[in-house]
Design an enzyme around this catalytic site. Structure first.
Site, mmCIF file in Angstrom:
data_model
loop_
_atom_site.group_PDB
_atom_site.id
_atom_site.type_symbol
_atom_site.label_atom_id
_atom_site.label_comp_id
_atom_site.label_asym_id
_atom_site.label_seq_id
_atom_site.Cartn_x
_atom_site.Cartn_y
_atom_site.Cartn_z
ATOM 1 N N ASP A 93 -11.228 -15.032 3.582
ATOM 2 C CA ASP A 93 -9.958 -15.690 3.951
ATOM 3 C C ASP A 93 -9.122 -14.811 4.876
ATOM 4 O O ASP A 93 -7.877 -14.856 4.828
ATOM 5 C CB ASP A 93 -9.120 -16.029 2.694
ATOM 6 C CG ASP A 93 -9.897 -16.839 1.655
ATOM 7 O OD1 ASP A 93 -10.771 -17.618 2.053
ATOM 8 O OD2 ASP A 93 -9.618 -16.685 0.452
ATOM 9 N N GLU A 113 -8.991 -27.353 3.756
ATOM 10 C CA GLU A 113 -8.154 -26.264 3.248
ATOM 11 C C GLU A 113 -7.997 -25.216 4.340
ATOM 12 O O GLU A 113 -8.420 -25.416 5.469
ATOM 13 C CB GLU A 113 -8.783 -25.643 1.989
ATOM 14 C CG GLU A 113 -10.137 -25.014 2.225
ATOM 15 C CD GLU A 113 -10.757 -24.377 0.982
ATOM 16 O OE1 GLU A 113 -10.155 -24.420 -0.097
ATOM 17 O OE2 GLU A 113 -11.868 -23.830 1.116
HETATM 18 O O1 FUB Z 1 -10.418 -17.628 -1.678
HETATM 19 C C1 FUB Z 1 -10.042 -18.662 -2.551
HETATM 20 C C2 FUB Z 1 -10.016 -19.954 -1.861
HETATM 21 O O2 FUB Z 1 -11.285 -20.242 -1.289
HETATM 22 C C3 FUB Z 1 -9.072 -19.973 -0.684
HETATM 23 O O3 FUB Z 1 -7.765 -20.117 -1.068
HETATM 24 C C4 FUB Z 1 -9.652 -21.082 0.091
HETATM 25 O O4 FUB Z 1 -9.215 -21.167 1.399
HETATM 26 C C5 FUB Z 1 -11.129 -20.785 -0.015
HETATM 27 O O5 FUB Z 1 -11.550 -19.852 0.939
#
Ligand code: FUB
Length: 458
Positions: A18, A209
Site C-alpha cells: 500500500d 479500493e
Molecule cells: O493493506 C490492507 C488493505 O489491503 C488496504 O487497506 C487495501 O488497500 C488493501 O491493499
C-alpha cells in the site's frame, strides 16, 4: 547509485504494501501498511517508514516505527490493524497521517513535525457538529484514505466497493478545513464502484479500493485499485471533487493485459490486491505498487516501475520488472537473489512463491519455493555482454534440471542438473547468452520441489 535497485525495492525481509511515495526535502518517503512474514491477517505491524535520497534509489534507509498501532484511542488493546495510510503536508507545514483501523469506519489523523518522526494521534475527521465522518446516518463506509492539500483545503478520498453491495457507490471526496479534521464540504462520489459503473466509462475497471490522489500541472490524477484488484488504474479531472474520466491501467501485479511476451490474459505472477501511487523523482515518474509473497495476501512487498506521462496526460500500462527503480536494466554479470523474480508461474497452473527462512524480522535473504515440474521463474531485464558461465544455488528434495532461457517459451541455452541436498548447493554450467538487453528465465524439469536462492552470471 551505490548499488543496483531491485524489485522489491526494500530488503527482502521487509513487507510494506500500500505504499504512498512522496518526495520531501530531497528524499523519497514511502508510507505504507506493515505486513508480516507469515502474517495471518493483513497489516499486523506498526507503521514504519523507509526513505531514500532522490539521487540514489538503491539506498533505502529504515526510519523506524513512526506510529504504533496502539496509538489510536480506539485501539489501545491492539485488537485492530492499521490499514493503508496516506500523508499530506498541512497549511502549517506539519505532516498529517490519515488512516483507518480495520474494524471501524472512521478516519483517524495523526501529526508530526517531520516526515518520518513519531506521529501523535490528533483526532477523527468530523462534521462541524462533531459527528465523525462515517457515523452520520447515510455516510458510506470509510476506508483507505488518500489526501491532497492545497490552498488551505485538504481533499480526502475514501471508499471500498465490493461486488454485489449496492450500498457502496464509489470513492468519495470530502473536503477538510485548515485544522485537517473538520469537514467543510460534504462527501461527493467521484469514481463509481462496479454496481454503479454502467455507462460511465469505468466498466470493467470500476473502483474497488486504494484511493490515492496526485496533481500533475492543473490535472488531478485519481489512482485506485479496480474491481479486478490486481491492477492500479487512473482517472483524471480538472476538479478534485468531480468530473473524473477513466484513463487506463498503469500496472497489474500479474501483468494482465500485457501481450508483449505472453498472451494478454496469462498471469505471469501471483495476482492479488494492489495499492500504490505515482510520484515524480528527479524528473522521472514512477508507479509504486505491491506484490504478493509466501503464497498469501498477508505478506506483501513494495515494487515500483518507471512510467511516462504522455504529452496529452495519458499514462500507458507498464510491465512488472525486477529492476524498476534502477533506471535501466541490471548489469549482465554478477550475483542476483532469486527473490527479485518478477515472473513466476507453472506450466499447468499456479505459481511458485517468494518466501524466506526464519520468522518475521529475521534479516535473511528471501528465496523461491513451491517450485514443481514445469515451473518458470523470470527476471527482467539484464544488459548481457559476454556471459559464458552461469551458476545457481538450490536445495531441497528434488532431482531434475533448471533450463536457462531468455524468453519463457524460448530456446534452452543451458541446463543445470540438480540433486537432493539439505543445504544451498551451487551448480554451474557454460552458457552463451546473446549480448543485449534481455530477460532471463529458469524452467524446472524434474521431480520434487527445489528451493531456488539465486544465480550468478560470469
Ligand atoms: O493493506 C490492507 C488493505 O489491503 C488496504 O487497506 C487495501 O488497500 C488493501 O491493499
Amino acid at each position: 547509485m551505490k548499488k543496483q535497485a531491485y524489485n522489491p525495492y526494500l530488503p527482502s525481509w521487509e513487507y510494506i504494501p500500500d505504499g504512498e511515495p512522496y518526495v520531501f526535502d530531497g528524499r523519497v518517503y514511502v508510507y505504507g501498511s506493515h505486513d508480516m512474514f507469515n502474517g495471518y491477517v493483513f497489516c499486523m505491524g506498526d507503521y514504519v517508514c523507509w526513505s531514500a535520497p532522490v539521487d540514489d534509489l538503491s539506498d533505502w534507509r529504515y526510519e523506524g516505527v513512526i506510529y504504533p498501532k496502539t496509538s489510536d484511542p480506539f485501539n489501545k488493546d491492539g485488537r485492530m490493524c492499521l490499514y493503508a495510510p496516506d500523508v499530506t503536508v498541512g497549511p502549517d507545514g506539519r505532516y498529517y497521517l490519515y488512516y483507518v483501523l480495520d474494524k471501524v469506519s472512521v478516519v483517524s489523523v495523526a501529526v508530526c513535525d517531520k516526515p518520518a518522526g513519531r506521529y501523535e494521534f490528533l483526532g477523527y475527521v468530523h462534521y462541524q457538529d462533531g459527528t465523525r465522518l462515517g457515523d452520520r446516518p447515510g455516510d458510506e463506509f470509510q476506508f483507505d484514505p488518500g489526501v491532497l492539500t492545497e490552498n488551505g483545503k485538504t481533499y480526502l478520498y475514501t471508499g471500498f466497493c465490493g461486488r454485489g453491495d449496492k450500498s457502496r457507490h464509489g470513492s468519495m471526496c470530502t473536503t477538510l478545513g485548515p485544522d485537517m479534521l473538520t469537514i467543510i464540504e460534504d462527501p461527493v462520489f467521484v469514481v463509481p464502484g462496479c454496481e454503479y459503473s454502467s455507462g460511465t466509462g469505468f466498466e470493467g475497471h470500476a473502483f474497488f479500493e486504494a484511493s490515492s490522489i496526485r496533481k500533475i500541472g492543473e490535472t488531478y490524477y485519481f489512482i485506485y485499485s479496480s474491481e479486478v484488484m490486481h491492477e492500479l488504474c487512473y482517472a483524471t479531472s480538472d476538479n478534485p471533487r468531480g468530473g473524473f474520466k477513466y484513463g487506463g491501467v498503469i500496472v497489474s501485479n500479474c501483468d494482465a493485459h500485457i501481450d508483449s511476451y505472453k498472451p494478454a490474459d496469462m498471469r505471469a505472477a501471483p495476482a492479488g490486491n494492489n495499492h500504490g501511487s505515482i510520484v515524480e523523482i528527479n524528473g522521472q515518474w514512477y508507479i509504486f505498487y505491491h506484490r504478493q509473497t509466501n503464497g498469501t495476501w498477508y505478506s506483501r512487498q513494495g515494487c515500483a516501475e518507471k512510467i511516462t506521462v504522455q504529452p496529452d496526460g495519458s499514462i500507458r500500462q507498464v510491465e512488472i520488472t525486477s529492476c524498476g527503480l534502477n533506471g535501466g536494466p541490471l548489469n549482465g554479470k554478477g550475483y542476483y537473489p532469486a527473490y527479485i523474480a518478477c515472473h513466476m508461474f507453472n506450466e499447468n497452473g499456479g505459481h511458485p512463491k517468494v518466501t524466506q527462512d526464519g520468522k518475521d524480522g529475521d534479516e535473511i535473504e528471501g528465496h523461491i519455493d513451491g517450485i514443481v515440474n514445469g515451473s518458470i521463474i523470470g527476471f527482467k531485464s539484464f544488459d548481457f555482454k559476454g556471459v559464458s558461465e552461469i551458476s545457481i544455488w538450490a536445495r531441497g528434495y528434488a532431482k531434475g534440471r533448471f533450463e536457462v532461457k531468455t524468453s519463457w517459451d524460448g530456446e534452452i541455452l543451458a541446463a543445470l542438473d540438480i540433486d537432493y541436498t539439505n543445504i544451498w548447493w551451487k551448480y554451474t554450467a557454460n552458457i552463451a547468452i546473446p549480448d543485449g538487453v534481455r530477460s532471463l528465465y529458469f524452467k524446472y524439469i524434474g521431480g520434487g520441489n527445489p528451493h531456488f536462492k539465486g544465480f550468478e552470471l560470469r
